[in-house]
Design a protein around this motif. Structure first.
Motif, mmCIF file in Angstrom:
data_model
loop_
_atom_site.group_PDB
_atom_site.id
_atom_site.type_symbol
_atom_site.label_atom_id
_atom_site.label_comp_id
_atom_site.label_asym_id
_atom_site.label_seq_id
_atom_site.Cartn_x
_atom_site.Cartn_y
_atom_site.Cartn_z
ATOM 1 N N ASP A 40 0.910 -1.195 0.089
ATOM 2 C CA ASP A 40 -0.126 0.085 -0.013
ATOM 3 C C ASP A 40 0.891 1.102 -0.086
ATOM 4 O OD1 ASP A 40 -2.444 -1.604 0.059
ATOM 5 O OD2 ASP A 40 -2.652 -1.338 2.260
ATOM 6 N N ALA A 41 2.013 1.220 0.677
ATOM 7 C CA ALA A 41 2.963 2.299 0.826
ATOM 8 C C ALA A 41 3.695 2.454 -0.637
ATOM 9 C CB ALA A 41 3.637 2.135 1.836
ATOM 10 N N GLY A 42 3.589 1.629 -1.432
ATOM 11 C CA GLY A 42 4.330 1.574 -2.744
ATOM 12 C C GLY A 42 5.964 1.304 -2.632
ATOM 13 N N GLN A 43 6.145 0.574 -1.443
ATOM 14 C CA GLN A 43 7.516 0.268 -1.360
ATOM 15 C C GLN A 43 7.907 -0.932 -2.043
ATOM 16 O OE1 GLN A 43 8.430 -0.079 2.778
ATOM 17 N NE2 GLN A 43 7.845 1.855 3.332
ATOM 18 N N SER A 44 9.265 -1.272 -2.345
ATOM 19 C CA SER A 44 9.686 -2.436 -3.257
ATOM 20 C C SER A 44 9.696 -3.732 -2.234
ATOM 21 C CB SER A 44 10.772 -2.128 -3.861
ATOM 22 O OG SER A 44 11.704 -3.265 -4.441
ATOM 23 N N LEU A 45 8.843 -4.728 -2.749
ATOM 24 C CA LEU A 45 9.096 -5.806 -2.049
ATOM 25 C C LEU A 45 10.145 -6.588 -2.305
ATOM 26 C CD1 LEU A 45 5.285 -7.587 -2.476
ATOM 27 C CD2 LEU A 45 6.327 -6.406 -0.254
ATOM 28 N N SER A 46 10.766 -6.600 -3.604
ATOM 29 C CA SER A 46 12.155 -6.531 -3.974
ATOM 30 C C SER A 46 13.280 -6.312 -3.060
ATOM 31 C CB SER A 46 12.331 -6.524 -5.422
ATOM 32 O OG SER A 46 11.446 -7.090 -6.224
ATOM 33 N N GLU A 47 13.458 -5.182 -2.798
ATOM 34 C CA GLU A 47 14.226 -4.577 -1.933
ATOM 35 C C GLU A 47 14.315 -4.968 -0.372
ATOM 36 O OE1 GLU A 47 14.580 -0.313 -2.276
ATOM 37 O OE2 GLU A 47 14.638 -0.205 -4.180
ATOM 38 N N ARG A 48 12.844 -5.135 -0.042
ATOM 39 C CA ARG A 48 12.680 -5.763 1.363
ATOM 40 C C ARG A 48 13.117 -7.075 1.682
ATOM 41 N NH1 ARG A 48 12.616 -7.852 5.629
ATOM 42 N NH2 ARG A 48 11.031 -7.375 7.295
ATOM 43 N N PHE A 49 12.874 -8.008 0.561
ATOM 44 C CA PHE A 49 13.126 -9.283 0.898
ATOM 45 C C PHE A 49 14.389 -9.634 0.117
ATOM 46 C CE2 PHE A 49 8.522 -9.151 1.470
ATOM 47 C CZ PHE A 49 8.602 -9.828 2.582
ATOM 48 N N GLY A 50 15.081 -8.804 -0.652
ATOM 49 C CA GLY A 50 16.256 -9.100 -1.343
ATOM 50 C C GLY A 50 16.477 -9.967 -2.438
ATOM 51 N N VAL A 51 15.028 -9.966 -3.223
ATOM 52 C CA VAL A 51 14.905 -10.933 -4.334
ATOM 53 C C VAL A 51 14.352 -10.098 -5.410
ATOM 54 C CG1 VAL A 51 13.510 -13.001 -5.025
ATOM 55 C CG2 VAL A 51 14.477 -12.959 -2.879
ATOM 56 N N ASP A 52 14.777 -10.323 -6.588
ATOM 57 C CA ASP A 52 14.281 -9.500 -7.936
ATOM 58 C C ASP A 52 13.134 -10.330 -8.380
ATOM 59 O OD1 ASP A 52 13.538 -8.240 -9.913
ATOM 60 O OD2 ASP A 52 15.422 -8.223 -10.801
ATOM 61 N N PHE A 53 11.907 -10.103 -8.082
ATOM 62 C CA PHE A 53 10.826 -11.074 -8.252
ATOM 63 C C PHE A 53 10.442 -11.130 -9.707
ATOM 64 C CE2 PHE A 53 9.871 -9.868 -3.843
ATOM 65 C CZ PHE A 53 9.604 -11.249 -3.476
ATOM 66 N N ALA A 54 10.953 -9.784 -10.383
ATOM 67 C CA ALA A 54 10.516 -10.048 -11.969
ATOM 68 C C ALA A 54 11.535 -11.162 -12.563
ATOM 69 C CB ALA A 54 10.974 -8.584 -12.556
ATOM 70 N N THR A 55 12.453 -11.441 -12.097
ATOM 71 C CA THR A 55 13.365 -12.759 -12.737
ATOM 72 C C THR A 55 12.526 -13.832 -12.558
ATOM 73 O OG1 THR A 55 14.367 -13.211 -10.498
ATOM 74 C CG2 THR A 55 15.412 -11.607 -11.861
ATOM 75 N N PHE A 56 11.423 -14.049 -11.928
ATOM 76 C CA PHE A 56 10.236 -15.232 -11.924
ATOM 77 C C PHE A 56 9.511 -15.246 -13.243
ATOM 78 C CE2 PHE A 56 11.562 -14.649 -7.353
ATOM 79 C CZ PHE A 56 12.409 -15.899 -7.167
ATOM 80 N N LEU A 57 9.277 -14.181 -13.581
ATOM 81 C CA LEU A 57 8.432 -13.976 -14.891
ATOM 82 C C LEU A 57 8.925 -14.417 -16.410
ATOM 83 C CD1 LEU A 57 6.753 -10.656 -13.756
ATOM 84 C CD2 LEU A 57 5.711 -12.900 -13.405
ATOM 85 N N PRO A 58 8.126 -15.086 -17.215
ATOM 86 C CA PRO A 58 9.052 -15.277 -18.403
ATOM 87 C C PRO A 58 9.143 -13.828 -19.128
ATOM 88 C CG PRO A 58 6.914 -16.390 -18.131
ATOM 89 C CD PRO A 58 6.927 -15.370 -16.787
ATOM 90 N N GLU A 59 10.591 -13.835 -19.709
ATOM 91 C CA GLU A 59 10.634 -12.525 -20.339
ATOM 92 C C GLU A 59 9.749 -11.949 -20.980
ATOM 93 O OE1 GLU A 59 13.483 -9.683 -20.573
ATOM 94 O OE2 GLU A 59 13.941 -11.600 -19.486
#
Length: 78
Positions: A40-59
């Motif tokens: 809700d605050a628009g914060q990056s989950l990738s930064e918080r958890f140290g994982v780039d979630f976009a890498t899990f998506l097909p290109e």
């Protein structure tokens, strides 16, 4: 995505449960609230958890989702 609506719901819920456990292992219910607050605050989950979630998506899907413009809703229909 190639998943049915029901499959997307199950995978999304499992993903949220996993994030909640990572956020607060002692209290996953509170962890869920904390994850939602981050979103809700628009914060990056990738930064918080140290994982780039976009890498899990097909290109091809990741690019399309990031560059697609919102469509306007025709208010005369409805």
């Amino acid at each position: 995505m190639m998943l049915s609506e029901g499959e997307q719901l199950r995978v999304g819920n499992a993903f949220m449960r996993r994030l909640a456990r990572q956020m607060n292992p002692a209290n996953p219910v509170l962890g869920t609230r904390q994850v939602i607050n981050l979103m809700d605050a628009g914060q990056s989950l990738s930064e918080r958890f140290g994982v780039d979630f976009a890498t899990f998506l097909p290109e091809c899907n990741a690019t399309g989702m990031l560059t697609r413009k919102p469509q306007s809703i025709d208010e005369s229909q409805g």
